[in-house]
Design an enzyme around this catalytic site. Structure first.
Site, short mmCIF file in Angstrom:
data_model
loop_
_atom_site.label_atom_id
_atom_site.label_comp_id
_atom_site.label_asym_id
_atom_site.label_seq_id
_atom_site.Cartn_x
_atom_site.Cartn_y
_atom_site.Cartn_z
N GLU A 60 -7.98 2.49 0.41
CA GLU A 60 -8.19 1.48 -0.64
C GLU A 60 -8.72 0.16 -0.11
O GLU A 60 -9.35 -0.59 -0.84
CB GLU A 60 -6.88 1.24 -1.41
CG GLU A 60 -5.90 0.25 -0.76
CD GLU A 60 -5.37 0.66 0.61
OE1 GLU A 60 -5.43 1.86 0.92
OE2 GLU A 60 -4.94 -0.22 1.38
N ARG A 92 -11.10 -0.58 1.99
CA ARG A 92 -12.56 -0.69 1.93
C ARG A 92 -13.06 -0.85 0.50
O ARG A 92 -14.11 -1.43 0.25
CB ARG A 92 -13.18 0.54 2.62
CG ARG A 92 -12.81 1.85 2.00
CD ARG A 92 -13.04 3.04 2.92
NE ARG A 92 -11.94 3.25 3.87
CZ ARG A 92 -11.92 4.21 4.79
NH1 ARG A 92 -12.92 5.07 4.90
NH2 ARG A 92 -10.89 4.32 5.59
N LYS A 95 1.60 7.95 0.41
CA LYS A 95 2.00 7.99 1.83
C LYS A 95 3.38 8.63 1.95
O LYS A 95 4.18 8.55 1.02
CB LYS A 95 2.07 6.56 2.38
CG LYS A 95 0.74 5.89 2.61
CD LYS A 95 0.94 4.50 3.20
CE LYS A 95 -0.39 3.80 3.42
NZ LYS A 95 -1.23 4.42 4.44
N ASP A 144 0.84 -1.20 0.00
CA ASP A 144 0.00 0.00 0.00
C ASP A 144 0.88 1.26 0.00
O ASP A 144 1.35 1.69 1.05
CB ASP A 144 -0.91 -0.02 1.24
CG ASP A 144 -1.85 1.19 1.28
OD1 ASP A 144 -1.95 1.91 0.26
OD2 ASP A 144 -2.50 1.39 2.32
N1 BES Z 1 -3.28 0.22 5.24
C1 BES Z 1 -3.69 1.48 5.72
C2 BES Z 1 -4.02 1.48 7.20
C3 BES Z 1 -2.85 1.48 8.15
C4 BES Z 1 -2.14 2.64 8.40
C5 BES Z 1 -2.52 0.35 8.84
C6 BES Z 1 -1.10 2.63 9.30
C7 BES Z 1 -1.49 0.35 9.76
C8 BES Z 1 -0.78 1.49 9.98
C9 BES Z 1 -4.94 1.95 4.98
O1 BES Z 1 -5.04 1.55 3.68
C10 BES Z 1 -4.90 3.44 4.99
O2 BES Z 1 -4.02 3.98 4.39
N2 BES Z 1 -5.86 4.05 5.67
C11 BES Z 1 -5.90 5.46 5.76
C12 BES Z 1 -7.34 5.89 5.61
C13 BES Z 1 -7.52 7.36 5.48
C14 BES Z 1 -6.98 7.85 4.17
C15 BES Z 1 -8.97 7.69 5.59
C16 BES Z 1 -5.37 5.87 7.12
O3 BES Z 1 -5.66 5.20 8.11
O4 BES Z 1 -4.62 6.84 7.18
ZN ZN Z 2 -4.11 -0.16 3.19
MN MN Z 3 -4.07 2.84 2.34
#
Ligand code: BES
Ligand code: ZN
Ligand code: MN
Length: 493
Positions: free
Chosen positions: A336, A338, A264, A257
């Site tokens: 992504e 969801r 990120k 991801d």
């Molecule tokens: N895979 C990540 C969630 C994640 C982040 C898991 C850090 C473990 C540590 C997920 O796909 C994500 O990026 N979620 C975002 C959602 C936001 C954009 C609403 C998040 O949590 O920042």
């Molecule tokens: Zn993710």
């Molecule tokens: Mn993500």
């Protein structure tokens, strides 16, 4: 690692050949007439041994003891948490001494939960990752005999379940730990197909064409930025009658991801190889099922792809059509998980399931809410929620129920589609769950957010294998009683 359950008293344990004998002593210890008992009583009397959890005393070449080394280990009250902590510290000793074979003997009658705690801690503390090392150093501890004075039916059942659990946990760790270039969607599909050679199992792996035909526009939009082709993995385990409705497990399989166009930041981005931890837990559970063969029907669904930025990648503001027909405005390409799960949740309807449980490293917000101790649990059904909560306690793989009030869904309103894929930062784990809930109207549903629990960062960086234990325990609780169980119940009457 090979576990065996043995019938041994302290007296017979003393004459068993092994590298190291570990004697677990609780503060209820009452010495018998055997030589080990006498030694323990003497050491406690001299204050050289404490029964506090994790306190230990090592001895070499004790007269009347066949094992060259003996580790006396305090386990406090003998509660599972004490046993877990004590065995955790003992694994450091075993590793340092390069012990290959050990006998763990309980000096007093042991509860099934504490036996499980000992096994889980031993396995966890000695696991080594080696898949991408040029000179793999395998785990040294190869054989563990767990010795109890009276192996009751409950102890035997707990032992069998826990052995299977550990196989599953280690399988999940193995796949989650593999770097993204060694754990592509294609690799995951092949791993699932290999698993499905076990009794009662089958597997189908769909590629981009089949997924397009199903109309999984949301899943496809995440995959479109990567040159790695997506996979949709469908695993089936039939342990009960065909007529029994299955429990469906859905695992988030983002093999890497980056965040996509909503990219990120660089620090710790490597950890996003663990973003298929949900998928790994589903594979792990199937590994456990293959070993334990419980009387329950289970389906495993894994949407797997990479989330990459690219000229063809999905962009913030794009609107896609999910398999359910609902349109989604993708305001943030980093939300992504969801987007791939919602299509898998719609696909799950065809099995007329008893329950659907999705497992996902879904939100950083859940890490903030619950840290690394408990997974977030959301459920539309109280019985399912309670079942998962209890299973988590039984398996020492905890979760905590979070709310799903309809008011939280307001954050997902979109001017250009039926729903947006993100709300604001507030309540981020809950709004993510509310998004998923829109696709789960046809069955009882639960969602486990394992973003904080699936792996550890820092020096001990690595997958935890969670929540395989919770899930397997739940499935066992839902299995039809086996003939053996029915018999023991009848004789208890
Ligand atoms: N895979 C990540 C969630 C994640 C982040 C898991 C850090 C473990 C540590 C997920 O796909 C994500 O990026 N979620 C975002 C959602 C936001 C954009 C609403 C998040 O949590 O920042
Ligand atoms: Zn993710
Ligand atoms: Mn993500």
């Amino acid at each position: 690692m090979n576990f065996e359950l043995k019938t041994l008293s302290l007296a017979t344990a003393a004459t068993t050949k092994t590298d190291t004998l570990i004697v677990l002593i609780s503060n209820q210890f009452k010495p018998g007439k055997d030589s080990l008992s006498a030694l323990i009583a003497k050491a406690i009397g001299a204050k050289d041994l404490s029964t506090k959890a994790g306190q230990s005393l090592q001895a070499y070449a004790l007269p009347g003891v066949s094992a060259s080394k003996v580790l006396f280990l305090g386990i406090g009250d003998g509660q599972p948490s004490d046993v877990k902590a004590a065995m955790g510290s003992a694994t450091a000793t075993l590793k340092a001494a390069k012990v290959a074979k050990t006998v763990v003997v309980f000096a007093e009658p042991v509860q099934p939960q504490s036996l499980k705690a000992a096994m889980l801690a031993l396995a966890d503390g000695t696991y080594v990752y080696s898949a991408t090392k040029s000179k793999p150093v395998p785990r040294v501890l190869a054989q563990v005999q767990l010795a109890v004075a009276q192996p009751t039916a409950e102890l035997k059942a707990a032992f069998a379940a826990c052995t299977a659990m550990i196989h599953g946990i280690e399988f999940a760790k193995e796949w989650a730990n593999r770097p993204a270039n060694h754990a592509t969607p294609t690799h995951l599909g092949k791993a699932a197909q290999a698993l499905a050679k076990s009794a009662g199992m089958s597997c189908e792996v769909l590629g981009p064409k089949e997924v397009a035909k199903l109309g999984m526009g949301s899943f496809m939009s995440v995959a479109q930025g990567s040159s790695e082709p997506l996979r949709f993995i469908v695993l089936k385990y039939q342990g009960a009658s065909k007529a029994d409705a299955p429990i469906v497990l859905v695992g988030k399989g983002i093999t890497f991801d980056t965040g996509g166009i909503s990219i990120k930041p660089a620090p710790e981005m490597d950890e996003m190889k663990f973003d298929m931890g949900g998928a790994a837990s589903v594979l792990g559970v199937f590994k456990s099922l293959s070993v334990l063969q419980p009387a329950v029907n289970v389906m495993g669904l894994i949407p797997a792809c990479e989330n990459m930025p690219d000229g063809l990648a999905v962009k913030p503001g794009d609107v896609v059509t999910s398999m359910s027909g609902q349109t989604i405005e993708i305001l943030n390409t980093d939300a992504e998980g969801r987007l791939i799960l919602c299509d898998a949740l719609t696909y799950a309807e065809r099995f007329k399931p008893r329950a659907v449980i999705d497992i996902a490293t879904l939100t950083g917000a859940c890490v903030i809410a619950l840290g690394a101790i408990r997974s977030g649990m959301f459920a539309s059904d109280d019985a399912l929620a309670n079942g998962l909560h209890l299973a988590g306690q039984d398996a020492m793989d905890l979760c905590w129920r979070m709310p799903l009030d309809e008011d939280y869904a307001d954050a997902l309103k979109s001017n250009f589609a039926d729903v947006a894929n993100v709300g604001g930062r507030a309540g981020g784990a809950i709004t993510a769950a509310k998004f998923l809930q829109r696709f789960t109207q046809k069955y009882p549903w639960a969602h486990l957010d394992i973003a904080g629990t699936a792996w550890k960062g820092g020096a001990a960086k690595g997958a935890t294998g969670r929540p395989v234990a919770l899930l397997l325990q739940y499935l066992i609780s839902q299995a039809a009683p086996t003939k053996a169980k029915a018999r023991s119940k009848a004789s208890a009457k």
